[in-house]
Design an enzyme around this catalytic site. Structure first.
Site, PDB file in Angstrom:
ATOM      1  N   GLU A 131      24.898  40.023  48.439  1.00 43.00           N
ATOM      2  CA  GLU A 131      24.016  41.145  48.155  1.00 43.00           C
ATOM      3  C   GLU A 131      24.412  41.692  46.793  1.00 43.00           C
ATOM      4  O   GLU A 131      25.537  41.495  46.343  1.00 43.00           O
ATOM      5  CB  GLU A 131      24.201  42.242  49.213  1.00 43.00           C
ATOM      6  CG  GLU A 131      25.368  43.211  48.941  1.00 43.00           C
ATOM      7  CD  GLU A 131      26.756  42.581  49.011  1.00 43.00           C
ATOM      8  OE1 GLU A 131      26.905  41.482  49.567  1.00 43.00           O
ATOM      9  OE2 GLU A 131      27.711  43.214  48.491  1.00 43.00           O
ATOM     10  N   SER A 152      37.294  49.823  35.192  1.00 45.94           N
ATOM     11  CA  SER A 152      36.819  48.750  36.081  1.00 45.94           C
ATOM     12  C   SER A 152      35.803  47.819  35.417  1.00 45.94           C
ATOM     13  O   SER A 152      35.670  46.665  35.814  1.00 45.94           O
ATOM     14  CB  SER A 152      36.219  49.349  37.351  1.00 45.94           C
ATOM     15  OG  SER A 152      35.229  50.320  37.045  1.00 45.94           O
ATOM     16  N   LYS A 198      34.903  42.686  39.501  1.00 45.87           N
ATOM     17  CA  LYS A 198      34.283  42.014  40.645  1.00 45.87           C
ATOM     18  C   LYS A 198      34.526  40.507  40.668  1.00 45.87           C
ATOM     19  O   LYS A 198      34.549  39.901  41.726  1.00 45.87           O
ATOM     20  CB  LYS A 198      32.785  42.307  40.677  1.00 45.87           C
ATOM     21  CG  LYS A 198      32.501  43.751  41.083  1.00 45.87           C
ATOM     22  CD  LYS A 198      31.101  43.909  41.595  1.00 45.87           C
ATOM     23  CE  LYS A 198      30.891  45.282  42.202  1.00 45.87           C
ATOM     24  NZ  LYS A 198      30.775  46.332  41.145  1.00 45.87           N
TER      25      LYS A 198
END
Ligand SMILES: *Cc1c(COP(=O)(O)O)cnc(C)c1O
Length: 406
Positions: A115, A382, A93
């Site tokens: 968010e 990930s 991310k």
């Protein structure tokens, strides 16, 4: 013929999916972002600044690691792990958060909002905002705040304000609604950092562009190690950013097969899952048309997954497009299968994966044994599993006591 570079079209559509379904008051902000992004995305100075940060702050390139014992265990394809878990803040991310905060700075915005569901995107955004001394406000459902207390603390350590959202189911979709409400009132000085390849145009495109470095590195690294392209790519799919990040560079290379793995929760029949391609129908959620899990009355369905990062009712529009085109195949792994994949990777490789990534590992355990030893497979790892200790402890409380799953 697949031509990934031509998508999305000028309206932000991937075939019938995507688009820009937003309230009138947000349109100027979305258009400002779109035209600014078009100007700077190929600007050498912007690229150099981003590449420098990806290298020295994030720690890229992330390694492509040969999982020798997992390969032996499966007895088929040769398995490599793309180690996004080794990035700063522990997941992919940060690639997107850093990119978007850089854009915001160049647009002259002073304030960052985002968010977060599990807290991973909130932590990545708070990290990027701290790095540039920008004000940062993170919206998070109160249910998620209770479940992910360490990440709330991390965001606060990084200087972010975490706002507790009490509406609806008090989880991710409600946090997105609240962040959009904030943005409407502060468009002039605020940039909204969206966390996945979702939302209204231009977000799915921008997030994909910041994540495609994963696949570009994978190609270079695989050519170095094996002298050829991989045959199979596997990634978990929440909103779809880590998956499109790995896949994008290979979409126009027909020999490379791709599988996206959704969260099967407690099984499709139970209704407690987040497998949009299994039970979803075409709908519009938070700015984009895609597959959405809904009730018979057209309300957004409650979803479930052991991994908070996959627990969302819609899927990125680009994935829906490539599913129709039969370029990417989609499947799901249940909570139990993901937990099994989680434990296998811990024991076989000495790597504790995020529960999201463990869904991809679970599919590898099914697929790799059926393939020949000459086949090359890449799994996108990930993120790392530190954040999931409590969840795994709750699912297997006996492990801590005896130090053994058996
Ligand atoms: C958020 C998250 C995901 C799911 O998001 P995508 O946009 O689908 O990649 C997957 N893995 C990890 C580790 C995450 O934090």
């Amino acid at each position: 013929m697949i031509s990934p570079a031509s998508l999305p079209d000028a309206w932000g559509r991937f075939g019938p999916y995507g688009g820009k379904f937003a309230p009138e008051v947000l349109m100027p902000a979305l258009e400002e972002l779109e035209s600014f992004y078009a100007q700077i995305k190929d600007d050498p100075a912007f690229k150099a600044e981003l590449d420098g940060l990806l290298k020295d702050f994030v720690g890229r390139p992330s390694p492509l690691y040969f999982a020798e014992r997992l390969t032996e265990y499966c007895g088929g394809a040769k398995i490599y792990l793309k180690r996004e878990d080794l990035n700063h803040t522990g997941a992919h991310k940060i690639n997107n958060a850093i990119g978007q905060v850089l854009i915001a700075r160049r647009m002259g915005k002073k304030r960052i909002i985002a968010e977060t569901g599990a807290g991973q995107h909130g932590v990545a955004t708070a990290t990027a905002a701290a790095r540039f001394g920008m004000e940062c406000v993170i919206y998070m459902g109160s249910v998620d705040m209770a479940r992910q207390a360490p990440n709330v603390f991390r965001m606060r350590l990084l200087g972010a304000t975490v706002v507790s959202v009490e509406s609806g189911s008090k989880t991710l979709k409600d946090a997105i609604n609240e962040a959009i409400r904030d943005w409407v009132t502060r468009i002039g000085d605020t940039h909204y950092v969206f966390g996945s390849a979702l939302g209204p145009h231009p977000y799915p495109m921008i997030v994909r562009d910041f994540q495609k470095v994963i696949g570009e590195e994978t190609e270079r690294q695989m050519l170095e190690k094996e002298g050829r392209l991989p045959d199979h790519l596997v990634a978990c799919v929440g909103g779809g950013s880590n998956a499109i990040g790995l896949f994008y560079n290979f979409l126009d290379k027909p020999s490379v097969k791709m599988v996206g793995v959704e969260a099967g929760g407690e099984g499709i029949a139970s209704g407690r899952h987040a497998a949009r391609f299994e039970g979803g129908v075409l709908g519009i959620l938070q700015g984009a048309r895609s597959y959405v899990l809904q009730t018979a009355q057209g309300q957004i369905a409650e979803t479930h997954s052991v991994s908070a990062g996959l627990d969302y009712a819609s899927i990125g529009p680009e994935h829906a497009y490539y599913r129709d085109a039969k370029r990417i195949e989609y499947t799901y792994a249940t909570d139990d299968e993901a937990l099994d994949g989680f434990h296998k990777l811990c024991r076989l490789e000495g790597i504790i994966p995020a529960l999201e990534s463990a869904h991809a590992v679970a599919h590898v355990l099914k697929l790799a044994p059926k393939l020949g030893k000459d086949q090359l497979m890449v799994v996108n790892l990930s993120g790392r599993g530190d954040k999931d200790m409590q969840t795994v402890m709750d699912a297997a409380p006996y492990m801590g006591q005896h130090g053994s799953a058996q």
